[in-house]
Design a protein around this motif. Structure first.
Motif, PDB file in Angstrom:
ATOM      1  N   PRO A  43     -14.641  12.315   5.545  1.00  0.00           N
ATOM      2  CA  PRO A  43     -14.679  10.782   5.734  1.00  0.00           C
ATOM      3  C   PRO A  43     -14.042  10.064   4.359  1.00  0.00           C
ATOM      4  O   PRO A  43     -14.583  10.748   3.338  1.00  0.00           O
ATOM      5  N   PRO A  44     -13.381   9.013   4.637  1.00  0.00           N
ATOM      6  CA  PRO A  44     -12.712   8.360   3.457  1.00  0.00           C
ATOM      7  C   PRO A  44     -14.062   7.606   2.999  1.00  0.00           C
ATOM      8  O   PRO A  44     -15.276   7.563   3.532  1.00  0.00           O
ATOM      9  N   ALA A  45     -14.039   7.273   1.631  1.00  0.00           N
ATOM     10  CA  ALA A  45     -15.004   6.677   0.946  1.00  0.00           C
ATOM     11  C   ALA A  45     -14.362   5.587  -0.114  1.00  0.00           C
ATOM     12  O   ALA A  45     -13.665   6.123  -0.977  1.00  0.00           O
ATOM     13  N   CYS A  60      -3.470   3.667  -4.258  1.00  0.00           N
ATOM     14  CA  CYS A  60      -4.673   2.711  -3.948  1.00  0.00           C
ATOM     15  C   CYS A  60      -5.237   3.331  -2.530  1.00  0.00           C
ATOM     16  O   CYS A  60      -4.918   3.553  -1.732  1.00  0.00           O
ATOM     17  N   HIS A  61      -6.606   3.345  -2.579  1.00  0.00           N
ATOM     18  CA  HIS A  61      -7.314   4.124  -1.934  1.00  0.00           C
ATOM     19  C   HIS A  61      -7.262   3.078  -0.568  1.00  0.00           C
ATOM     20  O   HIS A  61      -7.545   3.412   0.606  1.00  0.00           O
ATOM     21  N   LEU A  62      -7.377   1.783  -0.570  1.00  0.00           N
ATOM     22  CA  LEU A  62      -7.450   0.909   0.310  1.00  0.00           C
ATOM     23  C   LEU A  62      -6.176   0.854   1.150  1.00  0.00           C
ATOM     24  O   LEU A  62      -5.875   0.774   2.290  1.00  0.00           O
ATOM     25  N   GLN A  63      -4.993   0.962   0.345  1.00  0.00           N
ATOM     26  CA  GLN A  63      -3.783   1.128   0.829  1.00  0.00           C
ATOM     27  C   GLN A  63      -3.596   2.224   1.581  1.00  0.00           C
ATOM     28  O   GLN A  63      -3.270   2.191   3.004  1.00  0.00           O
ATOM     29  N   ASP A  64      -4.144   3.382   1.370  1.00  0.00           N
ATOM     30  CA  ASP A  64      -4.124   4.684   2.102  1.00  0.00           C
ATOM     31  C   ASP A  64      -4.952   4.666   3.553  1.00  0.00           C
ATOM     32  O   ASP A  64      -4.242   5.007   4.531  1.00  0.00           O
ATOM     33  N   LEU A  65      -5.952   3.839   3.166  1.00  0.00           N
ATOM     34  CA  LEU A  65      -6.978   3.723   4.526  1.00  0.00           C
ATOM     35  C   LEU A  65      -6.419   2.747   5.387  1.00  0.00           C
ATOM     36  O   LEU A  65      -6.562   2.992   6.597  1.00  0.00           O
ATOM     37  N   SER A  66      -5.612   1.871   5.023  1.00  0.00           N
ATOM     38  CA  SER A  66      -5.013   0.774   5.886  1.00  0.00           C
ATOM     39  C   SER A  66      -3.923   1.336   6.797  1.00  0.00           C
ATOM     40  O   SER A  66      -3.701   1.018   7.866  1.00  0.00           O
ATOM     41  N   TYR A  67      -3.092   2.282   6.063  1.00  0.00           N
ATOM     42  CA  TYR A  67      -2.161   2.940   6.884  1.00  0.00           C
ATOM     43  C   TYR A  67      -2.576   4.161   7.877  1.00  0.00           C
ATOM     44  O   TYR A  67      -2.236   4.171   8.730  1.00  0.00           O
ATOM     45  N   GLU A  68      -3.843   4.464   7.329  1.00  0.00           N
ATOM     46  CA  GLU A  68      -4.320   5.932   8.471  1.00  0.00           C
ATOM     47  C   GLU A  68      -5.226   5.263   9.460  1.00  0.00           C
ATOM     48  O   GLU A  68      -5.233   5.425  10.482  1.00  0.00           O
ATOM     49  N   HIS A  69      -6.000   4.111   9.163  1.00  0.00           N
ATOM     50  CA  HIS A  69      -6.938   3.507   9.996  1.00  0.00           C
ATOM     51  C   HIS A  69      -6.876   2.142  10.399  1.00  0.00           C
ATOM     52  O   HIS A  69      -7.607   1.449  11.243  1.00  0.00           O
ATOM     53  N   GLY A  70      -6.039   1.478   9.588  1.00  0.00           N
ATOM     54  CA  GLY A  70      -5.812   0.006   9.996  1.00  0.00           C
ATOM     55  C   GLY A  70      -5.140  -0.435  11.144  1.00  0.00           C
ATOM     56  O   GLY A  70      -4.247   0.382  11.716  1.00  0.00           O
ATOM     57  N   ALA A  71      -5.108  -1.799  11.658  1.00  0.00           N
ATOM     58  CA  ALA A  71      -4.246  -2.192  12.530  1.00  0.00           C
ATOM     59  C   ALA A  71      -2.876  -2.774  12.214  1.00  0.00           C
ATOM     60  O   ALA A  71      -2.869  -3.079  10.958  1.00  0.00           O
ATOM     61  N   SER A  72      -2.195  -2.962  13.123  1.00  0.00           N
ATOM     62  CA  SER A  72      -0.506  -3.205  12.562  1.00  0.00           C
ATOM     63  C   SER A  72      -0.531  -4.562  12.480  1.00  0.00           C
ATOM     64  O   SER A  72       0.283  -5.060  11.519  1.00  0.00           O
ATOM     65  N   GLY A  73      -1.585  -5.731  12.640  1.00  0.00           N
ATOM     66  CA  GLY A  73      -1.605  -6.939  12.432  1.00  0.00           C
ATOM     67  C   GLY A  73      -2.977  -7.526  12.132  1.00  0.00           C
ATOM     68  O   GLY A  73      -3.975  -6.700  12.142  1.00  0.00           O
ATOM     69  N   THR A  74      -3.168  -8.562  12.008  1.00  0.00           N
ATOM     70  CA  THR A  74      -4.563  -9.315  11.373  1.00  0.00           C
ATOM     71  C   THR A  74      -4.705 -10.457  12.478  1.00  0.00           C
ATOM     72  O   THR A  74      -3.891 -11.131  12.964  1.00  0.00           O
ATOM     73  N   ARG A  75      -6.143 -10.496  12.769  1.00  0.00           N
ATOM     74  CA  ARG A  75      -6.450 -11.597  13.665  1.00  0.00           C
ATOM     75  C   ARG A  75      -6.902 -12.962  12.813  1.00  0.00           C
ATOM     76  O   ARG A  75      -7.441 -13.921  13.324  1.00  0.00           O
ATOM     77  N   TYR A  76      -7.085 -12.649  11.501  1.00  0.00           N
ATOM     78  CA  TYR A  76      -7.835 -13.689  10.582  1.00  0.00           C
ATOM     79  C   TYR A  76      -6.766 -14.830  10.423  1.00  0.00           C
ATOM     80  O   TYR A  76      -5.828 -14.499  10.010  1.00  0.00           O
ATOM     81  N   GLN A  77      -7.138 -16.157  10.570  1.00  0.00           N
ATOM     82  CA  GLN A  77      -6.379 -17.231  10.428  1.00  0.00           C
ATOM     83  C   GLN A  77      -6.710 -18.312   9.501  1.00  0.00           C
ATOM     84  O   GLN A  77      -6.246 -19.259   9.528  1.00  0.00           O
ATOM     85  N   SER A 121       0.648  12.767  -1.444  1.00  0.00           N
ATOM     86  CA  SER A 121       0.654  11.407  -2.244  1.00  0.00           C
ATOM     87  C   SER A 121       2.543  10.858  -2.416  1.00  0.00           C
ATOM     88  O   SER A 121       3.128  12.005  -2.734  1.00  0.00           O
ATOM     89  N   VAL A 122       2.536   9.584  -2.792  1.00  0.00           N
ATOM     90  CA  VAL A 122       4.078   9.209  -3.106  1.00  0.00           C
ATOM     91  C   VAL A 122       4.123   9.727  -4.448  1.00  0.00           C
ATOM     92  O   VAL A 122       5.385   9.773  -4.962  1.00  0.00           O
ATOM     93  N   ILE A 123       3.320  10.009  -5.210  1.00  0.00           N
ATOM     94  CA  ILE A 123       3.371  10.603  -6.664  1.00  0.00           C
ATOM     95  C   ILE A 123       3.983  11.834  -6.666  1.00  0.00           C
ATOM     96  O   ILE A 123       4.696  12.050  -7.735  1.00  0.00           O
ATOM     97  N   SER A 124       3.935  12.627  -5.496  1.00  0.00           N
ATOM     98  CA  SER A 124       4.508  13.798  -5.517  1.00  0.00           C
ATOM     99  C   SER A 124       5.956  14.027  -5.249  1.00  0.00           C
ATOM    100  O   SER A 124       6.679  15.066  -5.493  1.00  0.00           O
TER     101      SER A 124
END
Length: 362
Positions: A38-40, A125-142, A301-304
């Protein structure tokens, strides 16, 4: 009696392994590796007390143990839950986990600024990777995002509190790795922030390690900010005889210029050996180091990109054909007319300025 230690059997995503008692689900999953782990975002193996805050490592326990096969009623944080003999765990095979992780990522991004194009953490960025793997395509926050005033932490570290996800890793690092901790959590609730009562106070020998443990771009290296992108750099392993630390680091090159120095990290993005500020900030020349070779980079990784380990350089045939080496040596500075020939961008005291790119000597 046998001296052999009793081992617990655990099944994670239909893969069964044996682990020692007291092993967390997260570390057991890391023994299997790959997508099973799991991601951490807050747990860190070397930091005591870390974990249990970000909830990105939630898993489903379908069977508690052989003695009590009942499933756990709720998803649990794998970094804080230990293995029991006969436990059955679902990570990527559980729809509940995938849906919950998607919600956690959405929650982490509520106040996180969308400044990846200008963030120095982009590409690692771990959050960047996490958002691509498990995040939604948009946000509901207004609603307006939470923002904080800039806080100067010292000569080497830049704090962007608006990017912080409150993982507390930097606080644990300062508390356990350095000889004194002068920063921490101020205020409570949604007003909580990482800061110090006294500005420019982070100046002890090992405080630079808070940059390496930060999973997002909240804590960045002032000597590297806005100098280059990590996917343009080539990391190599190097070491030196340092009286303060192990001296084992990664040098990040572009051409022959060292743009930054960081601690070496394992496959889970955790520091292998803490390094001192002298190694990190002051030793930025190849002559200061013994080069061991290219670092091993995860191919995902993009660094590769364009980073080939063990590749053989094609033999130059021009000297063989012409019977002499080529006589034309190109000065890239005079041809490109971009930055001044005498300017090393990695050695600038701050972010590069337009005056450094006008091609004219001052």
């Amino acid at each position: 009696m046998s001296d052999e230690k009793k081992m617990f059997k655990v099944t994670i995503d239909n893969i069964t392994i044996e682990v020692e008692p007291g092993t967390s689900i997260l570390n057991a999953a890391r023994m299997i590796g790959g997508e099973v782990a799991p991601p951490a975002m807050c747990y860190y193996t070397k930091l005591k007390g870390s974990g249990g805050k970000c909830r990105t490592c939630l898993v489903e326990v379908a069977q508690g143990s052989t003695a009590d096969p009942r499933p756990m009623p709720k998803l649990v944080a794998s970094c804080r839950t230990n293995i029991m003999d006969g436990m059955v765990v679902k990570n990527i095979t559980s729809e509940k986990v995938i849906d919950a992780r998607k919600g956690v990522v959405e929650f982490l991004l509520i106040n996180h600024p969308l400044d990846c194009p200008i963030c120095d953490q982009a590409g690692e960025c771990h959050l960047q990777d996490l958002s691509y793997e498990h995040g939604a395509s948009g946000t509901r926050y207004q609603f307006p995002r939470r923002t904080f005033e800039k806080h100067d932490l010292g000569p080497y570290i830049q704090l962007h509190m608006t990017r912080c996800i409150m993982c507390f890793r930097c606080v644990y690092t300062a508390d356990q790795v350095t000889n004194r901790r002068v920063h921490g959590i101020l205020d409570r609730g949604e007003h909580a922030e990482i800061a110090t009562y006294i500005k420019t106070a982070l100046d002890n020998d090992f405080i630079g390690n808070v940059i390496d443990v930060c999973p997002v771009g909240a804590l960045t290296d002032k000597t590297f900010r806005f100098k280059n992108r990590v996917w343009f750099l080539k990391p190599v392993d190097a070491h030196r005889d340092c009286p303060k630390c192990s001296g084992k680091v990664q040098l990040w090159y572009r051409g022959d210029e060292v743009f930054r120095v960081t601690a070496r990290k394992d496959e889970f993005g955790e520091v292998e050996d803490w390094i001192c500020n002298d190694c990190r900030f002051e030793k930025k020349k190849t002559a200061d180091w013994v080069i061991e070779g290219p670092s091993k980079i995860d191919r995902h990784s993009v660094i590769s990109a364009n980073h080939y380990v063990g590749a053989h350089k094609p033999t130059e045939i021009e000297p063989e054909v012409m019977g002499r080496p080529p006589r034309l040596l190109m000065d890239i500075h005079s041809v490109s007319q971009v930055n001044q020939p005498s300017v090393d961008l990695s050695l600038l005291p701050g972010p590069a300025h337009s005056d450094d790119f006008n091609g004219k000597e001052k």
